[in-house]
Design an enzyme around this catalytic site. Structure first.
Site, PDB file in Angstrom:
ATOM      1  N   GLY A   9      19.752  -1.443 -45.341  1.00  0.00           N
ATOM      2  CA  GLY A   9      18.896  -0.316 -44.998  1.00  0.00           C
ATOM      3  C   GLY A   9      19.253   0.251 -43.632  1.00  0.00           C
ATOM      4  O   GLY A   9      20.106  -0.271 -42.917  1.00  0.00           O
ATOM      5  N   MET A  10      18.578   1.326 -43.270  1.00  0.00           N
ATOM      6  CA  MET A  10      18.885   2.016 -42.019  1.00  0.00           C
ATOM      7  C   MET A  10      18.716   1.100 -40.807  1.00  0.00           C
ATOM      8  O   MET A  10      19.613   0.990 -39.964  1.00  0.00           O
ATOM      9  CB  MET A  10      17.997   3.248 -41.872  1.00  0.00           C
ATOM     10  CG  MET A  10      18.197   4.016 -40.571  1.00  0.00           C
ATOM     11  SD  MET A  10      17.480   5.667 -40.628  1.00  0.00           S
ATOM     12  CE  MET A  10      15.778   5.314 -41.041  1.00  0.00           C
ATOM     13  N   ILE A  35      13.467 -10.991 -52.374  1.00  0.00           N
ATOM     14  CA  ILE A  35      12.389 -11.534 -51.543  1.00  0.00           C
ATOM     15  C   ILE A  35      11.185 -11.931 -52.393  1.00  0.00           C
ATOM     16  O   ILE A  35      10.244 -12.552 -51.892  1.00  0.00           O
ATOM     17  CB  ILE A  35      11.971 -10.550 -50.436  1.00  0.00           C
ATOM     18  CG1 ILE A  35      11.396  -9.261 -51.028  1.00  0.00           C
ATOM     19  CG2 ILE A  35      13.147 -10.257 -49.518  1.00  0.00           C
ATOM     20  CD1 ILE A  35      10.845  -8.299 -49.978  1.00  0.00           C
ATOM     21  N   THR A  64       9.430   1.893 -49.043  1.00  0.00           N
ATOM     22  CA  THR A  64       9.064   2.922 -48.069  1.00  0.00           C
ATOM     23  C   THR A  64       8.858   4.311 -48.668  1.00  0.00           C
ATOM     24  O   THR A  64       8.642   5.264 -47.926  1.00  0.00           O
ATOM     25  CB  THR A  64      10.133   3.016 -46.973  1.00  0.00           C
ATOM     26  OG1 THR A  64      11.398   3.321 -47.570  1.00  0.00           O
ATOM     27  CG2 THR A  64      10.226   1.714 -46.187  1.00  0.00           C
ATOM     28  N   THR A 103       4.326  -0.781 -39.907  1.00  0.00           N
ATOM     29  CA  THR A 103       4.265   0.677 -39.834  1.00  0.00           C
ATOM     30  C   THR A 103       2.964   1.204 -39.235  1.00  0.00           C
ATOM     31  O   THR A 103       1.927   0.531 -39.265  1.00  0.00           O
ATOM     32  CB  THR A 103       4.419   1.260 -41.254  1.00  0.00           C
ATOM     33  OG1 THR A 103       4.262   2.675 -41.236  1.00  0.00           O
ATOM     34  CG2 THR A 103       3.361   0.687 -42.195  1.00  0.00           C
ATOM     35  N   TYR A 127       0.948   2.783 -49.760  1.00  0.00           N
ATOM     36  CA  TYR A 127       1.968   2.276 -48.837  1.00  0.00           C
ATOM     37  C   TYR A 127       1.328   1.568 -47.650  1.00  0.00           C
ATOM     38  O   TYR A 127       1.665   0.418 -47.327  1.00  0.00           O
ATOM     39  CB  TYR A 127       2.859   3.424 -48.360  1.00  0.00           C
ATOM     40  CG  TYR A 127       3.803   3.046 -47.252  1.00  0.00           C
ATOM     41  CD1 TYR A 127       4.835   2.139 -47.466  1.00  0.00           C
ATOM     42  CD2 TYR A 127       3.667   3.598 -45.970  1.00  0.00           C
ATOM     43  CE1 TYR A 127       5.703   1.783 -46.441  1.00  0.00           C
ATOM     44  CE2 TYR A 127       4.528   3.249 -44.950  1.00  0.00           C
ATOM     45  CZ  TYR A 127       5.549   2.345 -45.183  1.00  0.00           C
ATOM     46  OH  TYR A 127       6.397   1.996 -44.165  1.00  0.00           O
ATOM     47  N   LYS A 131       1.434  -2.500 -46.773  1.00  0.00           N
ATOM     48  CA  LYS A 131       2.026  -2.962 -45.514  1.00  0.00           C
ATOM     49  C   LYS A 131       0.997  -3.752 -44.696  1.00  0.00           C
ATOM     50  O   LYS A 131       1.339  -4.745 -44.041  1.00  0.00           O
ATOM     51  CB  LYS A 131       2.561  -1.777 -44.709  1.00  0.00           C
ATOM     52  CG  LYS A 131       3.790  -1.121 -45.313  1.00  0.00           C
ATOM     53  CD  LYS A 131       5.010  -2.043 -45.321  1.00  0.00           C
ATOM     54  CE  LYS A 131       5.574  -2.224 -43.925  1.00  0.00           C
ATOM     55  NZ  LYS A 131       6.829  -3.044 -43.945  1.00  0.00           N
TER      56      LYS A 131
END
Length: 292
Positions: A9-10, A35, A64, A103, A127, A131
């Protein structure tokens, strides 16, 4: 050895690059080590530890897609809550430090001053709720974990707002961008360096921290600065008019926080960080990592 989960990922790619640049050994895994499968995680850890102990695990993996999560709540819950809990349990079992990325969406967005780490959470969508549950599961399974909440992330290793804006500005002469949502852009490279500071501190300091770049802005003002930087570096061939929109004019399936500025005082004080202002980091990113 530092194990980066979500290394494609980024943020994961940026973190691996910055660790390697500092001579810090790291290994990575992504979807090939689920995971959601505790046994797969244990098997991978055992393979790594045949050669060297795992000193820390960093979880950069997450679901995400904020809007799609409204229709894929079960998958979002699995990846954002169950998965982090599995990793936290593994970290505790192998004696590794655990750092988890969260986040700003855990907050309601109704505040008018920067959110502190101990402010009440109140996520409004799938989301954010998943999280938030992920944070809870991490802390229950591994009380000594570090959790870093971030926001508005961009970088060279993945789709993001900056890349999208530069592309659209090359394709169009007029854009509309939401101007009534406030937050702070975060360069993935800066966040990676903050993660390294936490991992390499003389003393492990568990707890929840906030990290973004300094300052605050709106998506509209962010887009205007991207345009200015793009024009200054000849990345944009023509002038573009950017119109300010309200959230109501740009409806999305998931509600976005109206205000998601995070206070960084705790992480700066704990790790002695000097956090760059968001415009300075954007300028460096656009200058060093031009988007084709």
């Amino acid at each position: 050895m530092i194990w980066i989960i979500g290394n494609r990922g980024m943020l994961g790619q940026e973190l691996a690059e910055q660790l390697a640049a500092r001579g810090i050994a790291n290994v990575g895994s992504d979807r090939e080590v689920s995971i959601l499968d505790p046994e797969a995680l244990r098997h991978f850890a055992q393979g790594v530890q045949k050669d060297t102990p795992i000193k820390a695990i960093v979880n950069c993996a997450a679901y995400t897609a904020v809007d799609r999560a409204e229709d894929e709540a079960e998958l979002a819950h699995a990846l954002n809550a169950e998965g982090p809990g599995n990793i936290a349990e593994l970290a505790r079992s192998v004696g590794a430090r655990f750092l988890h990325i969260s986040t700003d969406y855990v907050f309601s967005g109704a505040a008018s001053q920067p959110y502190r780490e101990d402010d009440p959470i109140g996520p409004t969508g799938v989301y954010g709720r998943t999280k938030a549950e992920g944070e809870t599961r991490v802390r229950e399974a591994c009380p000594d974990a570090v959790i870093i909440r971030t926001a508005w992330l961009y970088g060279k290793y993945g789709p993001n707002f900056v890349a999208t804006m530069l592309r659209l500005m090359r394709e169009r002469t007029e854009l509309g961008v939401v101007a009534d949502q406030r937050g702070t852009p975060t360069w993935a490279r800066d966040l990676a360096l903050a993660i390294i500071a936490a991992l390499t501190a003389p003393e492990w300091k568990p707890g929840i921290y906030h990290y973004t770049n300094e300052g605050e802005t709106t998506w509209y003002e962010f887009a205007c600065e991207i345009y200015a930087q793009g024009r200054a570096r000849s990345l944009l061939p023509h002038e573009v008019t950017i119109r300010a929109l309200t959230t109501d004019q740009y409806p999305t399936k998931a509600k976005r926080p109206a205000y998601s500025v995070l206070s960084k005082e705790k992480i700066k004080r704990t790790f002695g960080l000097e956090i760059p202002y968001w415009k300075a980091s954007l300028k460096q990113y656009v200058g060093s990592d031009p988007i084709s």
